[in-house]
Design a protein around this motif. Sequence first.
Motif, short mmCIF file in Angstrom:
data_model
loop_
_atom_site.label_atom_id
_atom_site.label_comp_id
_atom_site.label_asym_id
_atom_site.label_seq_id
_atom_site.Cartn_x
_atom_site.Cartn_y
_atom_site.Cartn_z
N HIS A 31 0.84 -1.20 0.00
CA HIS A 31 0.00 0.00 0.00
C HIS A 31 0.88 1.26 0.00
O HIS A 31 0.58 2.24 -0.69
N ILE A 34 2.40 1.88 -3.52
CA ILE A 34 1.43 2.45 -4.46
C ILE A 34 1.19 3.92 -4.16
O ILE A 34 1.19 4.77 -5.05
N ASN A 35 0.97 4.24 -2.88
CA ASN A 35 0.69 5.63 -2.51
C ASN A 35 1.88 6.54 -2.78
O ASN A 35 1.71 7.71 -3.15
N SER A 38 2.19 8.37 -6.06
CA SER A 38 1.36 9.56 -6.28
C SER A 38 2.16 10.84 -6.09
O SER A 38 1.79 11.89 -6.62
N ASN A 46 -2.39 6.42 -11.03
CA ASN A 46 -3.68 6.06 -11.63
C ASN A 46 -3.63 4.68 -12.28
O ASN A 46 -4.57 3.88 -12.14
N SER A 49 -3.39 1.94 -9.50
CA SER A 49 -4.65 1.89 -8.75
C SER A 49 -5.76 1.26 -9.60
O SER A 49 -6.58 0.48 -9.09
N TYR A 146 -8.38 8.24 -9.78
CA TYR A 146 -7.81 7.82 -8.50
C TYR A 146 -6.94 8.91 -7.85
O TYR A 146 -7.03 9.13 -6.64
#
Length: 221
Positions: A31, A34-35, A38, A46, A49, A146
């Motif tokens: 997690h 992935i974050n 951003s 995007n 996600s 996203y």
Amino acid sequence: MAKSALLKSSIAKKVAMALSGLFLMLFLAQHFFINMTSVFSSDTFNSISHFMGNNPLVQFVIQPILIVGVVFHFIMGFVLDFKNRKARPIAYANFNGAAGASWASRNMIISGSVILAFLGLHFYDFWFPEMVYKYVECSPLDETRYFHELVAKFESPVRTGLYSLSFILLALHLQHGFSSSFQSIGQNNKYTKGLKNFGLGFAYVVPAGFVFIALFHHFNH
């Protein structure tokens, strides 16, 4: 005989608690990765996600297992805490908890409860709207939504502050939890020290990374 069976049951619960915690750390790392994308690229965030949100394996296999793992871990935490308190119904007259144990080790149930509340908010903010968007409203797929949805969550200074506080408590929870996990499963060999150092680094770096992501989006969008 009954005492021996009770002891074995308690050890089994601690081992299950430890293994579920280690499993959830893998999810936390994924997690976090992935974050973090951003911060560098809205397009990359995007794309990842969208893939995670529409992959059947993730949605219908991994995600249910994760939810069960979260629920199991926290239920076991409350059960073990209750049993520990029940085993010591009378407090020591001159007990100084801070002298023999860290705040994190003495208050795992507090930090765990705050983290559980945060997870509930996280589900309310992201998971439930996602389920409604895809399976109730049956909205058309939008691969670019996203990043904007993520950024919108960090517009409020109050929400950003609570989000950051939750991860500070998570760092304390992980710091003690990772170390006690190895004690619970009886892991003690030449790799133990290195793994514990890795766990300590994980406990600080990953939560700090989540706080950084929240503050970055709060102050830059």
